[in-house]
Scaffold this active site. Structure first.
Site, PDB file in Angstrom:
ATOM      1  N   ASP A 493      14.328   0.393  12.689  1.00 30.71           N
ATOM      2  CA  ASP A 493      13.103  -0.547  12.674  1.00 30.71           C
ATOM      3  C   ASP A 493      12.130   0.361  12.949  1.00 30.71           C
ATOM      4  OD1 ASP A 493      11.519  -2.407  12.894  1.00 30.71           O
ATOM      5  OD2 ASP A 493      12.705  -3.762  14.165  1.00 30.71           O
ATOM      6  N   HIS A 498       6.169  -1.015  17.481  1.00 34.71           N
ATOM      7  CA  HIS A 498       6.779  -0.138  18.485  1.00 34.71           C
ATOM      8  C   HIS A 498       6.454   1.205  18.953  1.00 34.71           C
ATOM      9  CE1 HIS A 498       9.268  -3.885  18.126  1.00 34.71           C
ATOM     10  NE2 HIS A 498       9.421  -3.639  16.798  1.00 34.71           N
ATOM     11  N   ILE A 513       5.375  -2.375  22.154  1.00 37.29           N
ATOM     12  CA  ILE A 513       6.323  -3.118  22.685  1.00 37.29           C
ATOM     13  C   ILE A 513       7.877  -2.717  22.243  1.00 37.29           C
ATOM     14  CG2 ILE A 513       4.896  -5.184  23.010  1.00 37.29           C
ATOM     15  CD1 ILE A 513       6.473  -6.523  20.477  1.00 37.29           C
ATOM     16  N   GLY A 516      12.821  -6.175  20.221  1.00 41.75           N
ATOM     17  CA  GLY A 516      13.868  -7.415  20.901  1.00 41.75           C
ATOM     18  C   GLY A 516      15.498  -6.673  20.675  1.00 41.75           C
TER      19      GLY A 516
END
Ligand code: NAI
Length: 722
Positions: A493, A498, A513, A516
């Protein structure tokens, strides 16, 4: 290496009066072959005649070789082969090298330009090879070289006649390699680039200087040697470099959506990008493979169509190996600091396994247009307005292995209207060898795209399950690393959110961040260790809702509640108290309470007789007989013998006393501890597994004084004398 020689072999080299042919003839002649130096001795365009070949014959003879000149035109190839038979009584090697040029733009090309080039290159090679073929067959030996050109393979302005003839030689090679295979006749093609009179006005001067025919001659000579392994190969060589060239075939496309659809000009256009996509192209060895390959594709297409029915599905392929699993494990916080994580990080570990949440990744279908296509009229989804809302995975049978290939079918089961946002529910089915191995479901939030009077809920959705009100049965805390997201993204991903501070800031985050899915991976690991015996094979299903983002460096707190075979969990960030994963659960086949051991492997009860017992008995005997020798090695060695990763018996080899006995050292401390499975111990002693290899592969673990262990080598051999 021994010199590769051609003693007793007879070689014909056509066009050997100059350029490349001369270099081939000289090299073969210097290695013991008797050489027929053929050359018509014409000019570059094929006109005129002279005796170039004589000078080459003289050079070979001057160096002690054997050679004879031949002045025939290759178009009368049988005469050249006859020269070999008349002078040397046989023919073993044929290098079709003679060539001329008649470069003209296609508009200006005459029939004569066309025919002459085809006569010399293609018909010439046909005539010589045809004349030699019966001799090759009879003696069950032959080596043939055809000479092609990059001008044919890639095309070259002004060389239509030459390109066509040169590619004809590749086709000739392909078929003759097949027809000759039964008789040890090997037929190969060389694609040379060298300085010669054919290239003096084509190559830049400095290149011309460097590209000596002598740099290609060893390649061609090896291709003519009896030890040459290939047939039907096209070898490109220049400047002391060689490579193989071959055709590849793309994955292609079936030019319609469903088996019952017609193929139309329009459907061809629609599928053209897929038909001509060369990603994942393959090389097929035989003509029959093209049909087999196509039949498999059609069967696959029909099976997929049956599964799809009227639903729009997106099929994708997914390949993974141990390196992917290790990278993923690192991305979700597995660490060598925790001994029980080693089996997720070390591909040679005897229990190496995938972390179960890894298998969510094939269903992520990041390139799929499904969510965008599922939006109602006037609504849209793209990577800027979607969020991963919920995730589910369920394994159908055993957990997949540590490497493999999946075919993944993804489809939208429902698009929900949650007021301000839309939610697309995407199911994926993960197949391995046509068997369904796992199902996943993603809930993708499409921000700001609700309000289309759609359904709020779906019967197809796998629901989250809220955490009980009571205090958790277990809690695990783990700090994420500052670089966690930058590591996790390498599992596929690559969203810049990110990693790129600017993109993160634009989305209102103080810094990039964590994914998830990375947070979920941490918690699933915690649950597996606490209640699943840390055994991935025990894992059945997982469901989770992503609530809030995590910043790399924050500490995750996984709270767990055991309810039958289900472990409910939620994840909080310690520093903020925010819940980041909610309503989550893992279903196990069997619940195994208690955290995975983080200390040394527990010693299980001895399982009775082991294969290595006899070996230790033998060592005991030898030590008894050779006490002084044993003492000269010295040291106390502890052997931990394992079965299924657990120590089942220990032996002490005390060479100080000396004594050999079952159990740990009487002194309480070993200088060197060796841990090895029962089977590997026996293999090492039998000499079928080298201790070095066992050590490198992690089958033999040595701690303490490793240098001392090296002295033990002979002792490990069952027939050793101390
Ligand atoms: P070259 O002109 O030095 O050698 C070719 C030789 O073939 C000449 O000595 C010529 O007299 C002889 N020949 C021509 N027609 C003949 C015929 N009908 N019968 C018998 N002999 C004949 O050229 P070079 O460069 O050594 O070429 C050798 C081969 O390599 C040719 O087939 C050429 O097409 C091919 N080639 C060469 C490249 C290069 O970069 N030099 C590139 C690609 C292919």
């Amino acid at each position: 290496m021994d010199q590769l020689r051609f003693d007793g072999r007879v070689a014909v080299v056509t066009g050997a009066g100059g350029g490349l042919g001369r270099a081939y003839a000289l090299l073969l002649g210097s290695r013991g072959a008797k050489v027929v130096v053929n050359d018509l001795g014409g000019s570059r365009d094929g006109s005129g005649k002279s005796n170039f070949a004589d000078a080459v014959v003289k050079e070979i003879k001057d160096k002690g070789g054997v050679a004879v000149a031949d002045y025939n035109n290759v178009v009368e190839g049988e005469k050249i082969i006859q020269t070999a038979l008349d002078n040397f009584g046989r023919i073993d090697i044929l290098i079709n090298n003679a060539g001329i040029l008649r470069d003209k733009s296609f508009t200006k090309m005459s029939d004569q330009d066309w025919d002459l080039i085809h006569l010399v290159h293609l018909k010439g090679a046909y005539k010589t090879t045809h004349a030699a073929w019966e001799h090759f067959r009879k003696q069950k030996y032959g080596r043939v070289i055809m000479t092609s050109s990059n001008a044919g393979i890639f095309g070259n302005f002004g060389q239509a006649n030459y390109s066509a003839a040169k590619m004809g030689l590749v086709g000739l090679t392909n078929t003759l390699a097949i027809e000759g295979s039964k008789y040890n006749i090997k037929v190969n093609t060389i694609v040379p680039t060298a300085a010669s009179r054919l290239t003096e006005d084509i190559l830049p001067p400095e290149m011309f200087e460097a590209m000596k025919p002598e740099l290609i001659a060893p390649v061609v000579a090896y291709m003519c040697h009896e030890s040459f392994p290939d047939s039907g190969a096209v070898i490109d060589s220049t400047l002391g470099y060689a490579t193989k060239m071959h055709y590849v075939r793309g994955q292609g496309a079936i030019l319609k959506k469903k088996p019952s659809d017609p193929v139309t000009i329009e459907s061809v256009k629609e599928f053209w990008p897929e038909a001509t996509n060369m990603k994942d192209s393959i090389h097929l060895e035989k003509i029959a493979d093209t049909t087999i390959n196509l039949v498999e594709k059609i069967q696959d297409f029909e099976e997929r169509s049956k599964l799809d029915g009227d639903r729009e599905s997106y099929w994708s392929s997914y390949k993974y190996d141990s390196k992917d699993l290790v990278l993923y494990a690192l991305g979700i916080g597995a660490s060598v600091e925790n001994e029980s994580d080693l089996k997720f990080l070390y591909e040679s570990h005897e229990n190496f396994a995938a972390l179960p949440t890894y298998f969510i990744l094939p269903g992520m279908a990041i390139e799929s247009p499904l969510v965008a296509n599922s939006m109602p009229p006037g609504k849209h989804a793209d990577f800027t307005n979607i969020l991963h809302g919920e995730q589910f995975i369920e394994f159908v049978g055993d957990l997949p292995g540590t490497e493999g290939d999946f075919k993944v079918r993804s489809y939208v089961v429902d698009t929900l209207d949650k007021g301000s946002s839309a939610v697309s529910i995407v199911n994926s089915e993960i197949y391995q060898n046509k068997q369904l191995v796992a199902r996943t479901q993603q809930h993708i939030f499409v921000l700001g795209q609700g309000g289309f009077n759609g359904p709020r809920n779906s019967k197809q959705a796998v629901e989250v399950q809220p955490a009980p009100k009571r205090a958790p049965d277990a809690v695990v805390e783990q700090r994420t690393a500052e670089g966690q997201a930058s590591l996790y993204r390498l599992s596929g991903d690559l969203n810049p959110l990110h990693i790129d501070p600017n993109v993160a800031a634009a989305s209102g985050h103080p810094r990039p961040i964590l994914h998830g899915m990375a947070t979920l991976g941490f918690s699933a690991r915690h649950v597996l260790a606490k209640f699943g015996g840390n055994d991935p094979a025990n894992f059945k299903a997982l469901k989770a809702r992503f609530v809030k983002p995590v910043l790399p460096g924050q500490t995750l707190v996984t709270e767990m509640w055991l309810e039958g075979k289900r472990v409910l969990f939620q994840t909080k960030v310690k520093e903020t108290g925010n819940t980041v994963i909610a309503g989550a659960y893992v279903d196990f086949k069997n619940v195994v309470s208690g955290q995975a051991s983080s200390g040394p492997a527990a010693t299980a009860a001895p399982s009775g007789a082991l294969k290595s017992d006899a070996l230790f008995a033998k060592i005991q005997e030898e030590v008894g007989k050779n006490k002084d020798l044993a003492k000269s090695i010295g040291g106390v060695f502890l052997y931990n013998i394992t079965e299924s990763g657990k120590t089942v018996k220990s032996w002490t080899l005390d060479l100080k006393t000396p004594a050999v006995h079952e159990g740990g050292p009487k002194s309480g401390k070993a200088d060197t501890t060796l841990t090895v499975s029962d089977g590997d111990m026996v293999d090492i002693a039998a000499g079928t597994l080298s201790p070095q290899v066992a050590y490198m592969k992690g089958k033999l673990k040595i701690s303490g004084n490793i240098m001392l262990a090296q002295k033990l080598g002979p002792l490990l051999k069952s027939n050793a004398k101390l």
